[in-house]
Design a protein around this motif. Structure first.
Motif, PDB file in Angstrom:
ATOM      1  N   TYR A 470       0.853  -1.184   0.000  1.00  0.00           N
ATOM      2  CA  TYR A 470       0.000   0.000   0.000  1.00  0.00           C
ATOM      3  C   TYR A 470       0.890   1.235   0.000  1.00  0.00           C
ATOM      4  O   TYR A 470       1.863   1.330   0.765  1.00  0.00           O
ATOM      5  CB  TYR A 470      -0.905   0.047   1.234  1.00  0.00           C
ATOM      6  N   SER A 499      -3.421   7.115  -3.765  1.00  0.00           N
ATOM      7  CA  SER A 499      -2.962   5.910  -3.073  1.00  0.00           C
ATOM      8  C   SER A 499      -3.059   4.723  -4.015  1.00  0.00           C
ATOM      9  O   SER A 499      -3.650   4.811  -5.095  1.00  0.00           O
ATOM     10  CB  SER A 499      -3.790   5.656  -1.810  1.00  0.00           C
ATOM     11  N   SER A 500      -2.488   3.599  -3.588  1.00  0.00           N
ATOM     12  CA  SER A 500      -2.538   2.408  -4.427  1.00  0.00           C
ATOM     13  C   SER A 500      -2.342   1.157  -3.591  1.00  0.00           C
ATOM     14  O   SER A 500      -1.660   1.179  -2.554  1.00  0.00           O
ATOM     15  CB  SER A 500      -1.459   2.463  -5.512  1.00  0.00           C
ATOM     16  N   PHE A 501      -2.956   0.051  -4.047  1.00  0.00           N
ATOM     17  CA  PHE A 501      -2.663  -1.294  -3.568  1.00  0.00           C
ATOM     18  C   PHE A 501      -1.999  -2.049  -4.724  1.00  0.00           C
ATOM     19  O   PHE A 501      -2.511  -2.029  -5.850  1.00  0.00           O
ATOM     20  CB  PHE A 501      -3.940  -2.020  -3.136  1.00  0.00           C
TER      21      PHE A 501
END
Length: 755
Positions: A470, A499-501
């Motif tokens: 994350y 944001s990112s996963f």
């Protein structure tokens, strides 16, 4: 040419012999894992080897004429460094389909400290290679692609780790080197020269915890001109001239060139180590790097047809037409850079813990440029660019432990990148007299990430590794300031967050005693850099910020990646086949080209979808045919195309700029006798496109061209302490370009000593 490269690799593949097994252990993966690494096997790889992994050591380094530290990697598979001359600050890495101006797609570390310059994503934001000198490097590790959760979205292209020599005993070393390059093109027919001195002292306390390494390097060189100046068509009347070069490969005649680059670099490093009784290793690193670049000798080959006097600028008549001769300037740059880092590693409550903290900053960055040639000679008007201590902070924490068949690892990363630059108009460009404020650009980005990985031992040499990452990103304090009605006015941009996963998965194991396989899957999200968002380029000639040189609304680029690797060992030959795929949405496209003044300009935009896939064949052979003959050879095929570009559909289906369809690198090493070693290396790439639409292709200045260079080296171990080396880079004097001309045939001699 590409046919001969394929034939060479195929011939090596069919040879019956045995290459020593590549490294099977690392600081991150246990020895019973199957690690697919090509290259040296004397030390563990220092990055997680998921995806194609290359580890280079002293044996490979001995075959390289290393003028700068990045040269040590130049024969790696599907790999290219955009190095225009010895001492070039702008040496950007191109891995697979990450091209030579996508600098933010590769994470580069030195002894675990991040030296990637994510202040921008362009040719002038390369890694800070000069944190170390060539003689100080112990190992280069390269991992292609974003297949480990330990690394953020900037690993979309790959991860490069440089490891320096450890002070294991009290010793010293010194290297003296000279380089000579005869250069001939258009009006140039001269020889450019340079030299360097590098040395260091190691101290290890006997029966004690302390160690020390002090090292430094002094480097001077004159590189060929980076820019040729072309005449531009105009109307009216002009001075009749001779001396321009009509090149059928170019649209208009060449009349001059920017000054050859006089570069001086001084680097000093201090590393202090301490080992505690509890098993902790503590290392502190400090570095200073001083750079001077002078371009004060621009060339014009125009001659007044009546008087014979040289002509440097203005309206001229040549070949029956009237032209403008513009763009020649003079400039001087001074830069001071520092790196400070602290690294701790050891056991805690049954866990293995490591922590890296670093700070890189540039307290002095002063660039002065004349308005044109006439003001340069007369010490007249110009511009001054002052950076306000740009730099970055980075931190990395890793905690790991084995639980039965599981190896659990988790950690956190964080960084802060910040920059600010002010531009001024001056009445004396060299002395920066009476500076009058013009513009400013400034901004910050921060990124923090959490990650978790589990490597599961499935038995019978098979390991399955799953990971999740994350990342939280923020861009803020960004803006541009200009003068309106005599006063400074700031245009600030709103803060942005994202944001990112990113999930990862890798399976590796042995299908038989001779055949191993690895399948890796991953996603990555690379957030825009400060430079892409906020750092507009100030044009010295138009005296304005180029509105296409930044975009505060850029989207992050997102990739989906896959890599299949098969490694086969037969006798003395090891063959690795790697098949890769990458699909990128909202790819950030940075195209560099020449404006009407011959100045390189850059524009940024998102391209909806870019897809690449390809294959790499790598062959390693030791003592092949007869004892003492070793071969490393590789060939790569890349299909990288723009799939979707709503802004202009003409780009769809076209090979992405600056990415060749074919690459091949390699070297052949032969031990002639115990004290004498010889090597020959090569680097080849087919001609790429120079623009997004595939319309700009050529084999001359201003284009991205094919290249095929052959390098040779011979070393003689005169004694246990002294080694003499001599070599030739670009033996057959291939003339090629990355817009700028690349080096021609270069002679290198070095003397190395160890005590």
């Amino acid at each position: 040419m590409k046919t001969s490269m394929i034939a060479l690799v195929a011939a090596l593949t069919s040879t019956s012999a045995f290459a020593e097994e590549a490294a099977t252990a690392s600081g991150d993966v246990k020895a019973n894992d199957t690690i697919l690494v090509v290259g040296q096997n004397d030390a563990p790889i220092t990055v997680v080897p998921r995806g194609l992994s290359v580890s280079l050591g002293q044996e490979e380094f001995d075959a390289v004429n290393a003028l700068n530290v990045e040269d040590l990697m130049k024969y790696a598979p599907n790999f290219f460094v955009r190095k225009r001359f010895a001492g070039d600050d702008n040496a950007v890495v191109a891995l697979r389909g990450a091209n030579t101006i996508q600098s933010a797609r590769t994470i580069v570390m030195v002894d675990g400290f991040v030296v990637s310059n994510f202040l921008g994503n362009r040719w002038d934001f390369p890694p800070k290679w000069n944190v170390v000198g060539p003689a100080e490097v112990r190992q280069f590790d390269i991992v292609y692609g974003p297949y480990s959760a330990r690394y953020g979205g900037n690993s979309m292209g790959g991860v490069i780790s440089v490891t320096t020599q450890e002070p294991k005993e009290t010793s010293a070393y010194a290297t003296a080197q000279t380089m000579i390059m005869p250069f001939k093109e258009y009006g140039f027919d001269e020889t450019f020269k340079g030299y360097s001195f590098e040395g260091g002292i190691n101290w290890k306390q006997k029966d004690g915890p302390w160690s020390l390494r002090i090292s430094g390097r002094h480097f001077e060189n004159t590189g060929q001109s980076m820019t040729y100046n072309l005449l531009t068509a105009t109307t009216g009347t002009g001075t009749a001239v001779t001396g321009a070069y009509e090149d059928p490969r170019l649209a208009t005649p060449v009349f001059g060139a920017a000054s050859p680059v006089d570069v001086t670099q001084d680097q000093a490093r201090l590393r202090i180590g301490y080992e505690t009784a509890g098993g902790w290793q503590i290392d502190a690193l400090g570095m200073i790097w001083l750079t001077k670049q002078d371009l004060t000798d621009p060339r014009s080959w125009l001659v007044n047809a009546s008087t014979g006097a040289p002509v440097y600028q203005g309206k001229v008549s040549f070949g029956g037409r009237v032209w403008n001769a513009t763009g020649l300037t003079m400039s001087k740059t001074r830069r001071t850079e520092y790196l400070a880092g602290l690294k701790l590693a050891g056991p805690a409550a049954g866990w293995d813990v490591s922590l890296n903290l670093s700070r890189y900053w540039i307290p002095e960055w002063d660039a002065r440029t004349s308005r044109d040639y006439a003001t340069g000679v007369a010490l007249g008007q110009g511009t001054l660019s002052l950076a306000n201590t740009p730099g970055w902070y980075t931190g990395d924490l890793t905690i790991e432990r084995e639980f039965g068949l599981h190896k659990i690892a988790f950690g956190a990363n964080a960084n802060l990148y910040e920059t600010s630059t002010d531009s001024f108009a001056t009445t004396n460009w060299e002395a920066a007299t009476a500076p009058t404020y013009s513009t400013s650009t400034y901004g910050k980005t921060s990124l923090w990430g959490l990650w978790l990985e589990d490597a599961i031992n499935l038995g019978s040499s098979w390991v399955l590794t799953g990971g999740i990452r994350y990342d939280g990103w923020r861009a803020y304090d960004g803006g541009i300031a200009k003068v309106y009605t005599g006063a400074r006015k700031d245009d600030d941009y709103p803060s942005r967050t994202d944001s990112s996963f990113s999930p990862k998965l890798s399976l590796q194991g042995e299908l038989s005693d001779t055949l191993a396989v690895q399948i890796s899957l991953g996603t990555a999200k690379r957030f825009p850099t400060v430079g892409e968002l906020y750092q507009g380029r100030f044009d010295d000639i138009s005296q304005a910020i180029d509105p296409q040189s930044f975009d505060p609304n850029l989207k992050a680029e997102r990739s989906e990646d896959a890599n299949l690797i098969l490694r086969h060992r037969s006798g003395k030959v090891q063959t690795t086949l790697s098949i890769f795929y990458q699909n990128i949405e909202d790819a950030i496209f940075s195209f560099s080209g020449l404006n009407q003044f011959g100045t390189v300009i850059t524009s940024y935009k998102n391209v909806d979808q870019v897809r690449q896939y390809g294959a790499e064949l790598i062959v390693e052979a030791k003592d092949i045919l007869f004892d003492g003959l070793d071969v490393n050879a590789n060939v790569a095929w890349i299909d990288a195309k723009t799939v979707k570009n709503v802004a202009n559909r003409a780009a769809e289906g076209v090979q992405f700029p600056r990415i060749p369809e074919w690459r091949s690198n390699g070297n052949i090493r032969y031990r002639l006798a115990d004290p004498v070693k010889a090597s020959i290396g090569w680097r080849y790439a087919s001609r790429p496109n120079s623009d997004l639409f595939g319309l700009v292709r050529g084999d001359a200045y201003g284009f991205q061209t094919e290249y095929f260079t052959v390098d040779t080296r011979l070393t003689w171990q005169l004694s246990k302490q002294i080694e003499l080396g001599a070599g030739i880079d670009n033996l057959f004097n291939d003339q090629s370009y990355v817009s700028h001309p690349l080096p021609q045939r270069t002679f290198v001699v070095d003397l190395k000593a160890k005590w």
